[in-house]
Design a protein around this motif. Structure first.
Motif, mmCIF file in Angstrom:
data_model
loop_
_atom_site.group_PDB
_atom_site.id
_atom_site.type_symbol
_atom_site.label_atom_id
_atom_site.label_comp_id
_atom_site.label_asym_id
_atom_site.label_seq_id
_atom_site.Cartn_x
_atom_site.Cartn_y
_atom_site.Cartn_z
ATOM 1 N N MET C 1 0.850 -1.209 0.000
ATOM 2 C CA MET C 1 0.000 0.000 0.000
ATOM 3 C C MET C 1 0.882 1.254 0.000
ATOM 4 N N LEU C 4 2.468 2.306 -3.159
ATOM 5 C CA LEU C 4 1.503 2.928 -4.095
ATOM 6 C C LEU C 4 1.342 4.407 -3.775
ATOM 7 N N GLY C 8 2.058 7.496 -6.239
ATOM 8 C CA GLY C 8 0.996 8.460 -6.527
ATOM 9 C C GLY C 8 1.429 9.859 -6.141
ATOM 10 N N GLY C 9 2.000 9.942 -4.940
ATOM 11 C CA GLY C 9 2.400 11.259 -4.438
ATOM 12 C C GLY C 9 3.340 11.945 -5.410
#
Lengths: 449, 995, 200
Positions: C1, C4, C8-9
């Motif tokens: 997690m 991810l 994304g950040g």
């Protein structure tokens, strides 16, 4: 025509016959086929209309009765996801296990998988309140610094479904290459162009075969874990919640078994008529159906065990909420759903202990229908009936089913069958090459080519 | 109409100034293509600051209690009603009917302007024409004028009286739910023609003889406050409450003992109790001996035979009552208004007197002013039939509905040549009138109301009128000037002027202008006189003979009990969706009438819930679906009043059935006996689903609404200990080790959370709800609706459980399963628990539901995509989903003017729920920041807390050990609902205590 | 997690890098070069060529706020205490324009319009002054002006509204209805980013 040594899994035909028979399935279709196709398209339009109404009026058209916030749509979603699994099991896992009897059936089951997943993938969009912003569920960079919540099982679903769809589609298309090329060589005009595109310049050269087989094995290896993972993730939508009747550690294996069970149910429902319609009796023999039936018996029995365990644990836990939920499952206002699930799945599948039934296609077909029904009810019971009576009695409410629920349900079947029928006409539903591989080469003076 | 539409438009434009959620474009959100206009004020109104609410003091006219209200206005439109803290009667709280007055103000069913009926069609008039016609008719009438007025006592009523008598007409002050039997009884027993004020707060033992003092009888808000003080466990003890009456209403539901006595036998019980007390000399005043003659006839045995109780229980009740000092016995109310109503009231007077309560808990001297009662109405009907009336003016009442059909009022009214109605709505009476002169709503007009001696409430216009209405006072004055002659004397320039002039009389020296300003600010003049001392028995108390027990008309099998509904009252609440959707506090039924049967009766007649039954009395018949529950005497059937309108706007018209159709017209000696017929029950075999909100009405041992006996509470035991004592220890789901594990898990969670803003210091908002105080009256529900722009959903959706009430009162039956077992109920307000460990948060895929740094369970409407997973995972089921564009229908114009600009109107497809009034929290934080001070305890008051008449709800920052909520949470009665789920609810409930 | 989230950040930051400059936080005025003390001479006719919507009265912020240095809060009188900035009432305008008739014909023409509205105030039939709204916020956002004034001082208006003092005709410099615009500021200043600070 010389005698050919007979093992049951080998079709009693020569190469030429195989090619002929399979390609025959692509020739001008019968009236029956068209009727089936148009029925499917009509059903799909019913669903489309319902969806438009949902967009126009709101989800309230469906029979949601809070606390039953998920009902028929999510039930149908899980149902279709489940269907897919049998396909992958047969085409990928049994391939790795070198199980000979899969060869004849795997193409159609694999197609079934892809279309089932395509159907299921519609539901997360249909069932949400603001369908027009469903893409907020996807992680994409935005100036608002907003990300989806990776803790939410629903998000895992999103990934699970997309992965499953990608892999199984690739698997199907790759598997098709040699056969499509075979057709390419037989047809002309625009169809020629189409098949040419799909056969990706296949010539059948040894090097191509070598790479092809490798690729196929890798893809099979890739697809295999999905059989277990996808439905486990789906099951966690429920197992991760704290609702009595959902919150169970048994859920992942329970759902996977159920998925395969329902999947094979659907395989039977599809193949038995297909075999007739496309005149494939020579290739799909009792032997294949017998094996499918055994698989059904196995998974059905696992389900039987799971059901028993659920009730046992509910009783043993001494948790009043859990106990009430399961008591009401059997004797509450939704007893009819509860019992149809247990009878159709746990009990009916036990009939398959008898070889007579396993090899009697009519019986198998009827049983397969029961399985489909039962598995749909299983999901409905788990979802709707658990929600309808959870912690606060003051909030209890029994679900109802409205025309909007039926509309989408029917539509999903239409959507699925529409694709399947179209596929059965345009691509060989039996893997020509692999079947041929199983046929021993004829001796010099023999018939054959 | 022109100028009015403009004024509405102007207000609409102003709503653009305020960031209002008006219109359900709410969530379609960003960048709306259309060009918005900004209309600046021409002249800035100094008490209106855009974006900041302005409060006006006024007075509630929804019933005769006369509570003081504070009206919250934003951009010059009223958006919420709250109680006036300075007011002696309601002391800052307000009931749901009072709050729903807003939906009267903005009701789409209001008459938009003066109208005349010509050959069956109504056409608009200008006010000049309208008043012209009135004046001309008045002069023509030659004194053959009659006025029916429901206006409470005050300047207007006096003007009206003077005006009518000047015309030589007759005035009938008519109030459907009036209390003339009690007044008659007080005349008989004490020689006082008035109603006392009952001091519930002082009472140590309360007996109600059919009086629903928590619903419709008397100043319910005041009584509820007093009751909560007396009956709510205060750490040492509490008063006991016993209710004797054939039906379990909300009052009986809150009683520690409910005796379902035979209908009409209240007097027997009261007199027998008095007799016991007198004969046992526990605490009778000297001159009570005079009563010995009367009372001696009333032995407990006789009472037992009349009521169906045992003689022993009667005796014991009497002794308990006498030993508690002071006690309080009350009687009255529509639910017990049978032919013996005067006797009951008198008997209770005697009981109170013998027990020495008069002057202590029964305080005379409030001098409640008279309504003329049913007798006067009968005479008027006769006069109308005899053609002695040529002009009939009906003001602020709806006799065509509130009088039973058998009184033939409508027919008599039809005989009157010219009928005028000043009703705000097109109600039954207005519909039958020739001239409609719609009055201003109470929030739009100058007026006053003398609730009782020394309590004069003022009303002031808080906004420009919504429609083209006119103050009836001004109408009278203008008409008088037009008519001239005898009326010429009424020459005040306007009613406002008249009112001010009258009030300057009250100034008693001092600067009248200043006095007026203060009065306006205060909301009126509150100088309650001391209760009149030494009330004594009158010389000739009549003797009540056991043969005086009331009779019932008709051969029917069941006594018919009309139920005065706490929502619809005498029917005036039936056009307010807030009240229609707020479930009946006892039966939890919305949007429609029902017929209550005892399970035995139902079994005998083979009736199931929802079967439509037809009731037949000698006077008429009604049909409604059955509701089976043990709360009604086996010999009776009950049905709510207030529905079954034939007019009165889109919401009320044709909804439910009118129970009054069953009643006879016969006068019960000055009053209308509501409980006076027997009915036959006929099955129709048709079914009509009741829109119930109570799901499964039993707790199933899930420890949701907890209670403990008084002695346990006094010992300071916890709920656990008490349960153990009672023998049913709750089954512990988690083992000791699991608990340890959970704790560890919790610690980890807290550590995990300490990121970014979550690491900083924040308040943590929490709530405590004292079930010993909560009566389930449901005021909080309406308060929540009006504060948070909650849409109503209507019958069909309620039958599917889709009602949106963020705050709901769950009611669970206790006992009554097998015959002989005591039947009771517990209530518990259920709202979002703002769990610290909220199950709804992790499952939301888009973070629409998340935990704020200050401990709220935030719900971001515009982020919600509507997967509804959060609601599935919520153990309390307090999340509500917009299945349809509910708001669109709920806030149809002009109801949208009521919307609270501080709260987003939720669009279709999003989840919503209680936010702990986050808009109030943020508002308080802004204010504190502007004043550079920290938040103080009490800065934030949630809407439900504000409205609760019994002060059961406490809200605040739980991290501040000094805060009231933190203290409340330390109480030993503290518990959490569904604690086993480890969700760490932020709402602490304090277990109910029953004496 | 977590991985991810990181990925994304990063992607998100890239996006911001692209977007924030595009937001043009300064709101520089591309109109006829004017220093802040003397505003250009413009007639109503010119307002058509100016940025931003035409208003019923060609009200010159550049003259009032720029040249004459009238404080914003003199007219927008509630911005410091309320969530609403407060649109000045016609009365407020007349407070000065009773006396001030305007220095040249073009100004006089506009001021005459204003007086017309004022003289018609009693007559409900006559048209009312209707400014065209330039900055609109979605209904589900609550923007407390007073908190921002309190935090950033009385002249912080231009942070969002641009340098109004140099606009002959006000136009939208920043899309204030864009959450990214709010967030980027709240990030820079390290103030709350709690959703329920604005959304409730």
């Amino acid at each position: 025509m010389t005698a050919i040594a007979h093992e049951p899994h080998r079709p009693n035909q020569t190469h030429a016959e195989v090619t002929r028979d399979v390609l025959a399935t692509l020739s001008t279709p019968s009236r029956g086929y068209y009727m089936a196709l148009f029925t499917a398209i009509f059903m799909f339009l019913v669903g489309l209309f319902t969806f438009v109404m949902l967009l126009k009026e709101g989800l309230g058209l469906a029979g949601y009765t809070p606390p039953v916030m998920w009902s028929v749509y999510i039930t149908t979603f899980v149902f279709w996801i489940g269907i897919g699994h049998a396909g992958t099991l047969i085409s990928a896992i049994l391939f790795l296990f070198r199980s000979p009897w899969r060869t004849v059936v795997y193409r159609s089951t694999e197609a079934m998988t892809v279309f089932a997943v395509m159907t299921a993938a519609l539901f997360p969009i249909i069932h949400i309140g603001r369908q027009w912003i469903f893409y907020w569920l996807l992680p994409y960079p935005n100036e608002r610094f907003l990300w989806p919540n990776f803790k939410s099982p629903l998000l895992w679903d999103v990934f699970a479904i997309t992965t499953y769809f990608t892999v199984s589609t690739t698997f199907l298309i790759v598997g098709l290459i040699p056969d499509v090329s075979a057709i390419r060589d037989k047809v002309t005009g625009w169809r020629h162009k189409v098949y040419k595109m799909f056969s990706l310049g296949w010539t059948g050269a040894d090097s191509q075969w070598r790479h092809y087989n490798k690729a196929y094995i890798y893809l099979a290896a890739l697809a295999t874990p999905l059989v277990l993972s996808v439905h486990s993730v789906v099951s966690w939508d429920f197992a991760m919640a704290i609702i009595p009747g959902w919150h169970g550690t048994i859920f992942a294996p329970y759902f996977v078994a159920g998925a395969i069970y329902s999947g094979i149910g659907m395989v039977l429902t599809l193949l038995i008529p297909l075999r007739k319609v496309l005149k494939l009796e020579h290739m799909m023999t009792d032997y294949h159906f017998d094996n499918l039936a055994k698989l059904t018996l196995l998974t059905g029995s696992i389900l039987f065990y799971a059901y028993a365990m659920e009730y046992f644990v509910a009783w043993y836990s001494g948790n009043a909420f859990e106990q009430t939920t399961f008591w009401r499952r059997a004797f509450g206002p939704m007893w009819w759903a509860g019992w149809s699930m247990i009878i159709c799945n746990a009990f009916v599948s036990q009939l398959l202990w008898f070889k007579k039934i396993r090899t009697n296609l009519t019986a198998l077909f009827i049983i397969s229908l029961f399985i489909n029904l039962g598995m749909w009810f299983e999901r409905f019971v788990i979802i709707a009936s658990s929600l309808s009576n959870d912690y606060l009695p003051g909030a209890w409410q029994n679900p109802v089913v409205t025309w909007a629920d039926w509309g989408i349900l029917i539509g999903s079947f239409g959507w699925f069958f529409m694709y399947f029928l179209l596929f059965a006409r345009t691509f060989p539903v039996v893997a020509i090459q692999e079947v041929k591989e199983m046929i021993p080469f004829p001796r010099k003076h023999g018939g054959g080519h | 109409m022109k100028d009015e539409t403009q004024s509405i438009d102007r207000r609409r434009f102003l709503t653009v100034l305020g960031v209002t959620g008006a219109g359900t474009a709410a969530l379609t959100g960003c960048s709306t293509g259309k060009v918005e206009k900004l209309i600046p004020y021409l002249v800035q109104d100094e008490d209106q600051v855009p974006g900041i609410p302005t409060w006006y003091a006024s007075t509630c006219t929804e019933c005769s209690a006369g509570c003081g209200v504070h009206v919250k206005t934003r951009e010059a439109r009223a958006i919420k009603l709250e109680g006036n803290p300075n007011h002696p009667i309601n002391a800052g709280t307000l009931c749901h009917r009072g709050q729903a007055a807003l939906q009267g103000l903005y009701n789409p069913g209001r008459t938009k302007g003066p109208m005349v009926r010509e050959d069956a069609t109504r056409k608009d008039l200008t006010w000049d024409e309208a008043i012209g016609r009135l004046a001309q008719q008045l002069t023509a009438a030659q004194g053959k004028v009659a006025v029916i007025s429901g206006a409470g006592p005050g300047t207007f009523s006096d003007l009206l009286a003077a005006w009518t008598s000047a015309l030589g007409g007759r005035l009938v002050r008519y109030e459907a739910f009036d209390r003339s039997p009690e007044r008659a009884a007080n005349r008989q027993v004490f020689g006082l023609d008035e109603l006392p004020v009952f001091d519930f707060a002082q009472a140590r033992f309360i007996v109600s003889f059919g009086a629903d003092f928590l619903e419709t009888w008397g100043p319910v808000v005041e009584q509820q406050r007093g009751f909560a003080q007396a009956h709510g466990f205060n750490g040492q003890g509490m008063a006991k409450m016993v209710y004797a009456g054939p039906r379990m209403n909300l009052t009986a539901l809150n009683a520690d003992q409910w005796h379902p006595i035979t209908p009409g036998s209240e007097a027997a019980l009261a007199l027998a109790m008095a007799n016991v007390i007198l004969s046992e000399r526990s605490s009778a005043p000297a001159d009570a001996n005079a009563l010995a003659a009367t009372l001696s006839a009333w032995t407990p045995e006789k009472a037992a035979e009349a009521t169906g109780m045992t003689a022993e229980s009667v005796r014991q009740l009497a002794r308990e009552f006498a030993s508690a000092s002071p006690g309080l016995a009350v009687a009255g109310g529509i639910g017990a208004q049978h032919r013996g109503a005067i006797e009951v009231a008198a008997a209770v007077n005697l009981l109170n007197y013998v027990a020495g309560n008069v002057g202590r808990t029964v305080k005379f001297g409030a001098g409640l002013p008279a309504t003329d009662g049913y007798g006067a109405m009968e005479e008027l009907i006769a006069a109308m039939n005899a053609g002695q009336i040529s002009v009939l003016l009906v003001h602020d009442t709806n006799p065509a509905y509130t009088l039973p059909k058998s009184t033939k009022f409508a027919e008599a009214m039809a005989k009157v040549p010219f009928k005028v109605s000043t009703s705000l709505f097109l109600d039954e009476t207005a519909a039958a009138s020739d001239l409609l002169l719609p009055n201003h709503h109470a929030l739009e007009r100058w007026d006053d109301l003398a609730a009782r001696a020394g309590v004069r409430g003022l009303m002031q216009p808080v906004m420009t009128p919504v429609f083209k209405t006119m103050h009836t006072g001004d109408v009278l004055l203008k008409a008088s000037q037009k008519a001239g002659g005898v009326l010429a004397q009424f020459n005040a320039t306007s009613f406002e002027a008249h009112l001010k002039q009258r009030w300057s009389g009250l100034a008693r020296g001092g600067d009248p202008a200043q006095f007026w300003r203060d009065a306006l600010q205060r909301g009126g003049l509150y100088e309650e006189p001391a209760p009149s001392p030494g009330v004594r028995l009158s010389a000739n108390v009549p003797t009540y003979r056991p043969t005086d027990l009331p009779t019932f008309d008709g051969p029917g099998e069941f006594v018919f009990l009309p139920v005065p509904s706490s929502m619809y009252h005498d029917g005036r609440g039936a056009n307010r969706p807030w009240l229609l959707e707020n479930p009946d506090p006892v039966t939890k039924i919305t949007w429609g009438s029902w017929i209550e049967l005892h399970p035995e009766t139902a079994r005998r007649l083979d009736v199931r819930d929802g079967e439509v039954l037809r009731l037949r009395s000698p006077h008429g018949e009604v049909a409604a679906p059955a509701y089976v529950y043990p709360g009604v005497h086996p010999g009776a059937v009950a049905m709510p009043l207030g529905l079954g309108h034939t007019e009165y706007g889109q919401y009320a018209k044709g909804l439910g059935a009118n129970a009054l159709d069953l009643l006879g017209a016969q006068d019960g000696n000055g009053f209308l006996p509501y409980v006076s017929v027997k009915v036959d029950v006929e099955k129709t075999r048709e079914y009509h689903q009741l829109a119930r909100t109570d799901g499964n009405p039993r707790q199933l041992g899930r420890h949701i609404a907890e209670a403990m006996p008084l002695d346990h509470a006094q010992k300071g035991w916890t709920v656990e200990e008490s349960l153990k004592q009672e023998g049913h220890e709750r089954h512990e789901v988690n083992t000791e080790r699991e608990h340890v594990a959970l704790e560890g898990f919790r610690e980890k969670q807290i550590e995990k959370q300490k990121l970014g803003a979550y690491a900083e210091e924040h308040p943590r908002w929490g709530m405590a709800i004292d079930l010993a105080k909560c009566t389930g009256c449901s005021s909080c529900v309406t308060a929540c609706y009006s504060e948070n722009n909650i849409p109503w959903v209507g019958y069909e959706n309620v039958t599917r459980g889709r009602e949106m009430s963020w705050m709901r009162i769950e009611r669970y039956w206790e006992g009554g399963t097998e015959p002989g077992e005591a039947f009771g109920a517990r209530v518990i307000p259920m709202l979002c628990q703002h769990c610290e460990n909220a199950p709804c948060e992790p499952v939301c895929p888009v973070y629409a539901s998340y935990h704020t740094a200050d401990g709220l369970n935030g719900q971001v409407y515009n982020r919600c995509v509507g997967t509804r997973y959060c609601s599935n995972n919520c153990p309390y089921k307090v999340r509500y989903f917009n299945w349809f564009p509910f708001a669109k229908r709920s806030f149809e114009s002009p109801l949208d003017l009521q919307l609270n600009p501080e709260v987003t109107v939720r669009a279709r497809g999003v989840m919503e729920k209680c936010t702990f009034c986050v808009q109030r929290i943020r508002g308080a934080q802004h204010q504190a920041r502007l004043e550079d001070r920290p938040l103080r305890d009490g800065d934030v008051v949630t809407a439900c807390q504000q409205a609760c008449p019994s002060g059961a709800i406490v809200f605040g920052n739980v991290t501040d050990p000094e805060s009231r909520v933190a203290k409340a949470k330390e109480n030993h009665r503290e518990y959490h609902v569904l604690e086993d789920t480890n969700v760490r609810s932020s709402i602490t409930y304090l277990a109910k205590v029953h004496a | 997690m977590r991985k991810l989230v990181v990925i994304g950040g990063v992607a998100g930051l890239v996006a911001i890098g692209v977007l924030v400059p595009a937001l043009n936080l300064t709101g520089a005025q591309p109109q006829p070069a004017a220093d802040s003390t003397t505003a250009p001479r413009l007639a109503v006719a010119d307002s058509a060529n100016l940025k931003g919507p035409r208003q019923p009265i060609f009200f010159r912020h550049d003259i009032h706020a720029g040249q004459l240095k009238v404080q914003c809060q003199y007219c927008h009188y509630t911005v410091g205490k309320s969530s609403e900035p407060g649109i000045p009432s016609v009365e407020t305008c007349m407070g000065c324009h009773m006396a001030v008739v305007g220095s040249d014909s073009t100004h006089r023409a506009e001021i005459r319009k204003l007086r017309q509205f004022w003289n018609d105030r009693a007559d409900t039939a006559k048209p009312k002054l209707e400014w065209t709204r330039i900055h609109t916020l979605a209904r589900h956002v609550h923007f407390p002006h007073m908190r921002h004034i309190k935090a950033m001082g009385p002249n912080a208006c231009q942070t969002c509204h641009g340098d109004v003092a140099r606009m002959p005709q006000v136009f939208k410099v920043n899309n204030v209805n864009n959450m990214g615009f709010c967030i980027s500021c709240h990030l820079q200043r390290k103030v709350t980013r709690d959703c329920t600070a604005c959304h409730f």
